[in-house]
Design a protein around this motif. Structure first.
Motif, mmCIF file in Angstrom:
data_model
loop_
_atom_site.group_PDB
_atom_site.id
_atom_site.type_symbol
_atom_site.label_atom_id
_atom_site.label_comp_id
_atom_site.label_asym_id
_atom_site.label_seq_id
_atom_site.Cartn_x
_atom_site.Cartn_y
_atom_site.Cartn_z
ATOM 1 N N GLN A 183 0.722 -1.118 -0.015
ATOM 2 C CA GLN A 183 0.055 0.007 0.192
ATOM 3 C C GLN A 183 0.687 0.986 -0.148
ATOM 4 O OE1 GLN A 183 -2.700 0.777 -0.416
ATOM 5 N NE2 GLN A 183 -3.708 -2.346 -0.342
ATOM 6 N N TYR A 184 1.739 1.025 1.122
ATOM 7 C CA TYR A 184 2.536 2.558 0.936
ATOM 8 C C TYR A 184 3.529 2.547 -0.372
ATOM 9 C CZ TYR A 184 6.546 5.534 2.174
ATOM 10 O OH TYR A 184 7.029 6.686 2.953
ATOM 11 N N ILE A 185 3.506 1.895 -1.692
ATOM 12 C CA ILE A 185 4.633 2.200 -2.717
ATOM 13 C C ILE A 185 3.084 2.207 -3.533
ATOM 14 C CG2 ILE A 185 5.286 0.642 -4.757
ATOM 15 C CD1 ILE A 185 6.882 -1.398 -3.144
ATOM 16 N N LYS A 186 2.215 1.709 -3.570
ATOM 17 C CA LYS A 186 1.233 2.345 -4.399
ATOM 18 C C LYS A 186 0.757 3.240 -3.871
ATOM 19 C CE LYS A 186 -1.645 -0.408 -6.615
ATOM 20 N NZ LYS A 186 -1.974 -0.978 -7.522
ATOM 21 N N GLU A 187 0.662 3.959 -2.793
ATOM 22 C CA GLU A 187 0.387 5.125 -2.070
ATOM 23 C C GLU A 187 1.602 6.134 -2.783
ATOM 24 O OE1 GLU A 187 -0.020 8.255 2.119
ATOM 25 O OE2 GLU A 187 -0.231 6.278 2.435
ATOM 26 N N HIS A 188 2.994 5.969 -2.665
ATOM 27 C CA HIS A 188 3.498 6.929 -2.854
ATOM 28 C C HIS A 188 3.674 6.815 -4.882
ATOM 29 C CE1 HIS A 188 4.578 8.990 0.982
ATOM 30 N NE2 HIS A 188 3.954 7.614 1.573
ATOM 31 N N GLN A 189 3.846 5.978 -5.650
ATOM 32 C CA GLN A 189 3.984 5.564 -7.121
ATOM 33 C C GLN A 189 5.490 5.271 -7.082
ATOM 34 O OE1 GLN A 189 1.614 8.385 -9.084
ATOM 35 N NE2 GLN A 189 0.571 9.281 -8.384
ATOM 36 N N ILE A 190 6.062 4.788 -6.217
ATOM 37 C CA ILE A 190 7.278 4.301 -6.648
ATOM 38 C C ILE A 190 7.467 3.127 -7.305
ATOM 39 C CG2 ILE A 190 9.150 3.180 -5.191
ATOM 40 C CD1 ILE A 190 8.141 4.389 -2.178
ATOM 41 N N TYR A 191 8.564 2.622 -7.946
ATOM 42 C CA TYR A 191 8.602 2.103 -9.029
ATOM 43 C C TYR A 191 8.099 2.166 -9.994
ATOM 44 C CZ TYR A 191 11.299 0.369 -4.965
ATOM 45 O OH TYR A 191 11.531 -0.216 -3.299
ATOM 46 N N LYS A 192 7.080 3.167 -10.475
ATOM 47 C CA LYS A 192 6.619 3.488 -11.421
ATOM 48 C C LYS A 192 7.955 3.835 -13.167
ATOM 49 C CE LYS A 192 2.412 2.895 -10.700
ATOM 50 N NZ LYS A 192 1.346 2.264 -10.997
#
Length: 204
Positions: free
Chosen positions: A195-204
Motif C-alpha cells: 500500500q505504501y508503494i501504491k500510495e507514493h507511486q514508487i517503481y513506476k
C-alpha cells in the motif's frame, strides 16, 4: 549471551521472502534477534531504485509486529568510503559485546568474499562468523575449499551453511518490474509495504 544475526540487503523493496528467510534462519540457528540492515545508497557497487527514506520506512513497517526483528540504519548513515561489512560487524560487536554476532548472506556473496572482491576481506573472514544460505545451485563446500582465504579460516564455527529448503525465487527485482509495467505483485511483500508503494507511486 545471546545470538544476533545481521541481515544486510538493499531491501528495495523488502519482500515476504526476506521475512521468511529471516524467520527460518533464526529458527534453525537459534538466533535471538535478527537485525535488518538496509545498505547505504552511497555504495558504488549498488544501484538503488528508490530513496533511503522509502526503503527505511518499508523495512520498519514490514517488521513492526515481530519483537525478534530490529531495523537499523547504521549503514545508511555512513559515508561511502566507510561502508565495509568488516567495519559494520565491528560496530555491532561493540554495540552488543555480550552477544555472538553472525552475518547472514547468500552463497553468491560467499563466492565473492572467497575471491577477494570485498573490502577488508581478510579481516572480515578472520574476525567474524557467517550464516550462509544456499543459492542458485552453488556448492558452498566447494566454494570454501577452492578459496585459500575461506578454507584457512574454516574452523567448523566460522561458516554455518544452510543448504536445504531456502529458495530465493521471488526477488525485489521481480516486484519492481511488476510495479513498473502495471502488474500485480500483491502478496509477494507485506501488505503495508504494498500500500505504501501504491500510495507514493514508487517503481513506476
Amino acid at each position: 549471551m545471546g545470538k544476533i544475526g545481521i541481515y544486510g540487503s538493499s531491501f528495495d523493496p523488502i519482500t515476504n521472502v526476506h521475512l521468511w528467510t529471516a524467520s527460518t534462519v533464526a529458527h534453525r540457528c537459534k538466533l535471538d534477534k535478527v537485525i535488518f540492515l538496509p545498505c547505504s545508497s552511497k555504495r558504488k557497487d549498488k544501484k538503488l531504485n528508490t530513496t533511503d527514506e522509502h526503503r527505511w520506512q518499508m523495512v520498519q513497517m514490514a517488521i513492526q509486529d515481530n519483537d525478534c526483528y530490529i531495523a537499523d540504519d547504521y549503514e545508511m548513515k555512513q559515508e561511502a568510503w566507510n561502508v565495509y561489512t568488516e567495519q559494520t560487524l565491528k560496530h555491532f560487536k561493540e554495540v552488543y559485546p555480550e552477544d555472538e554476532i553472525y552475518f547472514i548472506m547468500g552463497a553468491d556473496l560467499l563466492e565473492d568474499i572467497g575471491a577477494g572482491k570485498w573490502g577488508n576481506s581478510e579481516a572480515l573472514v578472520r574476525d567474524n562468523r557467517f550464516i550462509v544460505m544456499a543459492r542458485n545451485d552453488i556448492d558452498m563446500l566447494k566454494v570454501i575449499s577452492h578459496s585459500p582465504l575461506l578454507r584457512n579460516h574454516d574452523d567448523g564455527q566460522t561458516f554455518h551453511l544452510i543448504d536445504k529448503g531456502l529458495a530465493m525465487e521471488i526477488s525485489s527485482t521481480y516486484i519492481r518490474d511488476e510495479f513498473a509495467v502495471g502488474g500485480e505483485p500483491r502478496y509477494l511483500l507485506p501488505e503495508s509495504c504494498y500500500q505504501y508503494i501504491k500510495e507514493h507511486q514508487i517503481y513506476k
